[in-house]
Design a protein around this motif. Structure first.
Motif, short mmCIF file in Angstrom:
data_model
loop_
_atom_site.label_atom_id
_atom_site.label_comp_id
_atom_site.label_asym_id
_atom_site.label_seq_id
_atom_site.Cartn_x
_atom_site.Cartn_y
_atom_site.Cartn_z
N PHE A 227 0.85 -1.20 0.00
CA PHE A 227 0.00 0.00 0.00
C PHE A 227 0.89 1.25 0.00
O PHE A 227 0.64 2.21 -0.75
N ALA A 228 1.94 1.23 0.82
CA ALA A 228 2.87 2.36 0.87
C ALA A 228 3.63 2.51 -0.43
O ALA A 228 3.89 3.63 -0.90
N LEU A 229 4.00 1.39 -1.04
CA LEU A 229 4.73 1.43 -2.30
C LEU A 229 3.90 2.10 -3.40
O LEU A 229 4.40 2.94 -4.16
N LEU A 230 2.61 1.77 -3.45
CA LEU A 230 1.74 2.28 -4.51
C LEU A 230 1.22 3.69 -4.24
O LEU A 230 0.91 4.43 -5.17
N THR A 231 1.11 4.06 -2.96
CA THR A 231 0.55 5.39 -2.65
C THR A 231 1.61 6.45 -2.40
O THR A 231 1.31 7.64 -2.46
N ALA A 232 2.85 6.05 -2.13
CA ALA A 232 3.90 7.04 -1.86
C ALA A 232 5.18 6.76 -2.64
O ALA A 232 5.72 7.64 -3.31
N GLY A 233 5.67 5.51 -2.57
CA GLY A 233 6.96 5.20 -3.18
C GLY A 233 7.00 5.45 -4.68
O GLY A 233 7.81 6.26 -5.17
N ILE A 234 6.14 4.78 -5.41
CA ILE A 234 6.14 4.94 -6.87
C ILE A 234 5.69 6.33 -7.30
O ILE A 234 6.31 6.92 -8.21
N PRO A 235 4.64 6.94 -6.69
CA PRO A 235 4.29 8.31 -7.09
C PRO A 235 5.43 9.31 -6.93
O PRO A 235 5.69 10.12 -7.82
N ILE A 236 6.17 9.26 -5.80
CA ILE A 236 7.29 10.20 -5.61
C ILE A 236 8.42 9.87 -6.58
O ILE A 236 9.07 10.77 -7.14
N TYR B 46 2.94 3.39 -20.97
CA TYR B 46 1.53 3.53 -20.57
C TYR B 46 1.36 4.78 -19.74
O TYR B 46 2.32 5.30 -19.17
N ARG B 47 0.15 5.27 -19.67
CA ARG B 47 -0.15 6.53 -19.01
C ARG B 47 -0.47 6.30 -17.53
O ARG B 47 -1.07 5.29 -17.16
N VAL B 48 -0.06 7.25 -16.71
CA VAL B 48 -0.43 7.28 -15.29
C VAL B 48 -1.59 8.26 -15.14
O VAL B 48 -1.53 9.37 -15.66
N GLY B 49 -2.62 7.85 -14.43
CA GLY B 49 -3.84 8.64 -14.35
C GLY B 49 -3.86 9.63 -13.19
O GLY B 49 -2.85 9.85 -12.51
N ALA B 50 -5.05 10.17 -12.95
CA ALA B 50 -5.22 11.22 -11.93
C ALA B 50 -4.98 10.71 -10.52
O ALA B 50 -4.79 11.51 -9.60
N TRP B 51 -5.00 9.38 -10.33
CA TRP B 51 -4.71 8.83 -8.99
C TRP B 51 -3.35 9.32 -8.48
O TRP B 51 -3.16 9.50 -7.28
N TRP B 52 -2.43 9.53 -9.44
CA TRP B 52 -1.08 9.98 -9.08
C TRP B 52 -1.16 11.34 -8.40
O TRP B 52 -0.49 11.59 -7.39
N ASN B 53 -1.97 12.25 -8.93
CA ASN B 53 -2.13 13.58 -8.32
C ASN B 53 -2.68 13.47 -6.91
O ASN B 53 -2.25 14.19 -6.00
N VAL B 54 -3.63 12.56 -6.72
CA VAL B 54 -4.23 12.37 -5.39
C VAL B 54 -3.17 11.93 -4.40
O VAL B 54 -3.12 12.40 -3.25
N MET B 55 -2.28 11.03 -4.83
CA MET B 55 -1.22 10.54 -3.95
C MET B 55 -0.24 11.66 -3.60
O MET B 55 0.11 11.87 -2.44
#
Length: 514
Positions: free
Chosen positions: A48-57, A437-446
């Motif tokens: 969960f941390a990897l997908l919500t913080a690690g990869i987005p940053i 591939y494209r990263v969506g708006a979820w990235w902005n939320v993170m």
């Protein structure tokens, strides 16, 4: 305008980035973090941390460096001149880390050679702190003020470390860092695989692995969901902390490395590959470490919790004990383990030092050789402090403060400044234009929501714990001097470099957008 260096291939970039992320913490910290925080259940907060913080940053920093085409201070200043100081603070954080990280590599080199004849003896703890480090008896109360003299057996390998760093970095990005990564990273994976294969075939290995991976969901859930751990939130913070530190994010490394990308080179998929490669290596290390710990527990008729440890204790006290107890090929297993520490630590050290070199080259228009001379010369001299008898205490205090009140706060400021006050969506879209591939708006939320909230809470808890008890039992004056003052000095130097010195020639025009 001087042409900026570039990676020779996508594979070279991914291996170099993975080499930065895969460091000492993957081997000696991650296994114990899993064990202490719910075993197999820890995988839930971890991913969960990897997908919500690690990869987005990670993707954020890839975008900043790729489009900014500069070191952290230069790339951030292109987003806004008001952000330059943050880039310099991240550079100064790297500066502090390099001084003690090299010393740990020196220890690992010594222990690599000690492995062949088990020179550490039976009492591995007494050997480490007495014969090897030369720690004075009153080291805790003296807390860094009583140095205890240079330890030459540490100093000589340290000189070799800095010679190796100099050789790689003076050759540049493509001929130095990339070539080194293409050789060292495959070797590291093979070495760790050999360690795991040997460890899991030991008697008692299953006991260690059961303690490591048996899920304890009560530790990660609040009481209203059936949890049994009043401090369940600390497990989630541990997951974010592990992801944060192990991916080399928020202290300028990934911004620097991605600045050497071609503007058309793929970003998003490379980020996911690098992140999951790092995680895969962490779990491979955990299997090898806890299989060996299980063998030790069974061999000595002890409980796993009495054998398990993290950090310096695991690497230089527990593992030598395990190697002593091996039924055969003790030296070979020991040499493989410490070789893995050397390679993982060296590739990470290279990336941290490159942050400093890139920043000086951009700001003052130094040649690479001149920047390497200055950087390696200064930090090699400062790293001598960690070859003294008080080195372990200095390392402990400095590492604690630079991680908890340097990297975490710098990361918090990075996502707030860029997520809230810069055009983060533009960075995402520019990444998408060149990616598989494209990263969506979820990235902005993170970036704008979840990550700032988590890092704010981590910062609050770090301050709360710091002021509730003296870290490590050290005297208050030592924590002030080597902790708070050290962090304050890095911040003061960052503002000085940002506002008292102008960019030279081409860099100045780039910042002004000319």
């Amino acid at each position: 305008m001087v042409q900026r260096e570039q990676w020779g291939s996508r594979v070279g970039f991914i291996l170099a980035a993975a080499g930065s992320a895969i460091g000492l913490g993957n081997i000696w910290r991650f296994p114990y973090v899993v064990y202490e925080n719910g075993g197999g259940a820890f995988l839930i907060p971890y991913f969960f941390a990897l997908l919500t913080a690690g990869i987005p940053i990670l993707l954020l920093e890839f975008g900043i460096g790729r489009t900014g085409k500069g070191s952290a201070p230069l790339s951030l200043s292109k987003l806004s001149r008001k952000f330059e100081w943050l880039g310099w603070w991240q550079v100064m954080i790297c500066f502090v880390i390099t001084t003690y990280y090299a010393a740990i590599l020196s220890w690992s080199i010594n222990y690599f050679f000690y492995s062949f004849n088990l020179s550490w003896g039976e009492d591995t703890e007494a050997f480490l702190f007495g014969d090897f480090l030369g720690v004075p008896d009153d080291v805790v109360t003296a807390a860094g003020w009583k140095l205890g003299g240079l330890q030459w057996h540490i100093l000589l390998p340290l000189a070799a470390v800095w010679a190796g760093v100099y050789y790689v970095l003076v050759r540049g990005v493509k001929q130095g860092i990339e070539k080194m990564s293409k050789v060292f990273m495959p070797i590291l994976f093979v070495v760790m695989l050999l360690i795991v294969i040997r460890a899991v075939t030991l008697p008692g290995a299953a006991v260690g692995l059961d303690h490591l991976f048996a899920p304890n969901f009560g530790k990660i859930l609040p009481s209203f969901l059936g949890g049994t751990n009043p401090a369940w939130y600390s497990v989630w913070l541990a997951a974010y902390g592990q992801i944060f530190f192990s991916l080399s994010i928020a202290f300028a490394i990934m911004i620097t490395y991605s600045s050497y990308l071609d503007k058309k080179q793929e970003v998003n998929n490379s980020g996911f590959i690098m992140a999951f490669s790092n995680s895969g290596f962490e779990f491979l290390s955990a299997i090898g470490v806890f299989a060996a710990i299980g063998f030790m527990a069974v061999s000595t008729n002890s409980d796993v919790k009495d054998v398990a440890a993290a950090g310096v204790g695991l690497a230089f006290v527990v593992f030598p004990k395990i190697i002593n107890a091996f039924p055969a090929l003790n030296g070979a297993f020991g040499a493989l383990f410490f070789l893995s520490l050397i390679i993982a630590g060296f590739t990470s050290l290279i990336s941290i030092v490159e942050v400093l070199i890139a920043a000086l080259m951009d700001k003052f228009r130094l040649s690479r050789k001149a920047a390497v001379n200055w950087v390696v010369g200064v930090i090699a001299a400062l790293s001598l402090a960690y070859t003294t008898g008080a080195g372990i205490v200095l390392l402990d205090i400095v590492d604690h403060f630079i991680n908890n009140f340097g990297i975490v706060i710098a990361g918090l400021l990075e996502v707030i400044l860029i997520g809230w006050f810069a055009n983060a969506t533009r960075i995402r879209e520019e990444n998408n234009l060149v990616s598989d591939y494209r990263v969506g708006a979820w990235w902005n939320v993170m970036i704008m929501g979840v990550t700032p909230l988590v890092l704010t809470f981590m910062t609050y808890m770090n301050f709360r714990l710091e002021f509730s008890e003296a870290y490590g039992g050290y005297p208050f004056h030592a924590l002030i001097t080597f902790g708070w003052v050290m962090v304050g000095i890095t911040l003061a130097i960052a503002f000085t470099l940002a506002y008292a010195f102008r960019w030279k020639q081409d860099s100045d025009r780039e910042v002004r957008g000319a």
